[in-house]
Design an enzyme around this catalytic site. Structure first.
Site, PDB file in Angstrom:
ATOM      1  N   HIS A 125      54.692 128.278  61.825  1.00 34.68           N
ATOM      2  CA  HIS A 125      55.123 126.877  61.729  1.00 34.68           C
ATOM      3  C   HIS A 125      54.323 126.085  60.699  1.00 34.68           C
ATOM      4  O   HIS A 125      54.748 125.021  60.262  1.00 34.68           O
ATOM      5  CB  HIS A 125      55.069 126.191  63.111  1.00 34.68           C
ATOM      6  CG  HIS A 125      53.709 125.941  63.656  1.00 34.68           C
ATOM      7  ND1 HIS A 125      53.176 126.641  64.714  1.00 34.68           N
ATOM      8  CD2 HIS A 125      52.748 125.056  63.302  1.00 34.68           C
ATOM      9  CE1 HIS A 125      51.971 126.189  64.981  1.00 34.68           C
ATOM     10  NE2 HIS A 125      51.680 125.235  64.126  1.00 34.68           N
ATOM     11  N   ASP A 154      55.348 133.275  65.986  1.00 32.97           N
ATOM     12  CA  ASP A 154      54.690 132.157  65.297  1.00 32.97           C
ATOM     13  C   ASP A 154      53.486 132.649  64.473  1.00 32.97           C
ATOM     14  O   ASP A 154      52.404 132.073  64.525  1.00 32.97           O
ATOM     15  CB  ASP A 154      54.256 131.069  66.283  1.00 32.97           C
ATOM     16  CG  ASP A 154      53.909 129.765  65.574  1.00 32.97           C
ATOM     17  OD1 ASP A 154      54.377 129.561  64.441  1.00 32.97           O
ATOM     18  OD2 ASP A 154      53.151 128.950  66.142  1.00 32.97           O
ATOM     19  N   SER A 239      46.063 124.456  63.668  1.00 32.87           N
ATOM     20  CA  SER A 239      46.997 125.572  63.761  1.00 32.87           C
ATOM     21  C   SER A 239      46.776 126.584  62.652  1.00 32.87           C
ATOM     22  O   SER A 239      46.665 126.233  61.478  1.00 32.87           O
ATOM     23  CB  SER A 239      48.436 125.053  63.671  1.00 32.87           C
ATOM     24  OG  SER A 239      48.815 124.448  64.871  1.00 32.87           O
TER      25      SER A 239
END
Length: 428
Positions: A125, A154, A239
């Site tokens: 993402h 992901d 992230s």
């Protein structure tokens, strides 16, 4: 007055006199000597006496963490409004302006260098939708290419061959224990907090986290991933960074955090989720198998394949295809993937021999995602007779017969191989 009372009075008077004398002496002092000042100010700390399980681990791996920048082509309007992807899913900027398409920095995340060749592990993402990806080491920005990814897991593996940072060693996430230290290094809120370190413990293992996702072929699915729960702070921009153990081994990829606004109305603190490194290892292995220094693909946005203008005497699969329009409700709602829809299969053709059926949707050929029949035709024109292609199709039993979306059966992706041949085109 008795002798005992007199003695007590004298003691009290003497004590009071001494106290007053000390006060007068202190209040009367106007300066301190340099020696007195130095004894207060000139202190030292012996770092060798400090015991911490984190300092050596952080020192060993922090230089392996980079800032990942996601550039996208966006439209603009007269006013600027910020938008992005938060909740631990990266740190976004975004832009709106006049109606011209311009490249803008859409958002940033984190990544960890995992090989000496420039492979960088991050979240999918973080790079999703990017027209261009770069990595920044605090001083220089390097072009990067997404070489392997899994939207379902992901995870994305980037290749930035010009980035010469040390690689962090990968550990074995199956050996993790609840209660052991978890060291998170990343870039919360972007470059301003570059390579920030937070520390907590492993709170739980194998947390099943469900989320709605759209796969790379455009079909929406509900996926469940087993995650590592930690209480180390994970913020927007973390992230894709690293979750390390005290040995300096990469054990997980910080991916998301629970927040009050995202999951429920209850107050939520210190619940972060990391993807186990063992889940990412197969993708890193695939990226290493694809690695060829002599064939590093361009990172300037140029196409990897050129489409031949003349398709005469080109090999064929032996199928008739069309594109399912996005006006099709099942496609628009993600019940069916994008791709080349097979209207007919020629008898005796390579496609028939491979097992392709009428009603299949071809979604990928030799690693290239297919979103329309035109893309499939153009791609096939770059091959020659005898080439064996890896083809992925989506198949549902009743795509051809279902009248309503509610009647569509759950389908599956099927992998097969097709050997291209020069065959006669079907009669018009």
């Amino acid at each position: 007055m008795t002798r005992k009372k007199l003695t007590l009075v004298l003691v009290l008077v003497l004590t009071l006199s001494l106290a007053m004398s000390a006060c007068i002496h202190a209040s009367g002092a106007t300066t301190l000597t340099e020696e007195e000042i130095g004894s207060i100010i000139n202190t030292t700390t012996d770092a060798s006496q400090i015991s911490s399980p984190f300092t050596s681990a952080v020192a060993a791996v922090k230089d392996s963490v980079v800032l990942v920048r996601n550039y996208q082509m966006v439209s603009s309007y007269p006013n600027d409004f910020g938008y992005g992807f938060g909740f631990g899913f990266g740190y976004g900027y975004g832009n709106r302006g006049d109606n011209n398409k311009t490249e803008k920095l859409y958002g940033t995340g984190s990544g960890t260098v995992v090989t000496a060749y420039g492979h960088i592990l991050t979240n999918y993402h973080v790079v999703e939708g990017a027209s261009r990806v770069t990595v920044w080491d605090g001083e220089n920005e390097y072009a990067a290419e997404v070489v392997v990814y899994s939207e379902e897991k992901d995870i994305a593996v980037l290749l930035a061959p010009d980035c010469k940072l040390p690689a962090a060693p990968m550990g074995d996430s199956d050996s993790l224990q609840v209660g052991e230290w978890a060291i998170v290094i990343g870039n919360p809120l972007g470059a301003d907090f570059f390579r920030s370190t937070t520390v907590g413990i492993v709170s739980s293992l194998e947390r099943n986290v469900e989320s709605r996702s759209t796969d790379k072929y455009g079909r929406k699915t509900t996926i469940s991933n087993s995650m590592i729960q930690v209480d180390a702070a994970i913020n927007s921009g973390n992230s894709g960074g690293g979750m390390f153990n005290v040995l300096g081994q990469l054990m997980g990829i910080p991916s998301m955090k629970y927040t009050t606004s995202w999951y429920s109305s209850a107050d939520v603190d210190n619940i972060g989720m990391c993807i186990p490194i063992n889940v990412a290892k197969p993708l890193v292995e695939e990226a290493l198998r694809l690695y060829d220094p002599a064939k590093i693909t361009t990172t300037d946005g140029s196409e990897k394949n050129t489409v031949a203008a003349d398709t005469a005497d080109k090999p064929r699969m032996g199928i008739t295809v069309t594109t399912l329009s996005t006006s099709n409700s099942a496609v628009a709602q993600g019940m069916l993937p994008n791709g080349a829809y097979v209207k007919a299969v020629d008898a005796g053709s390579p496609a028939e021999a491979a097992g392709i059926q009428e009603g299949d949707i071809i979604v990928e050929v030799d690693g290239t995602v297919i979103t329309s029949h035109t893309e499939l035709v153009n791609l096939l024109s770059t091959y020659k007779a005898g080439d064996v292609l890896a083809v992925k199709v989506y198949r549902s039993e009743n795509i051809l017969t279902a009248e309503y979306i509610s009647e569509l059966a759950e389908g599956e992706y099927i992998d097969m191989t097709v050997e291209l041949k020069i065959i006669a085109a079907p009669a018009a």
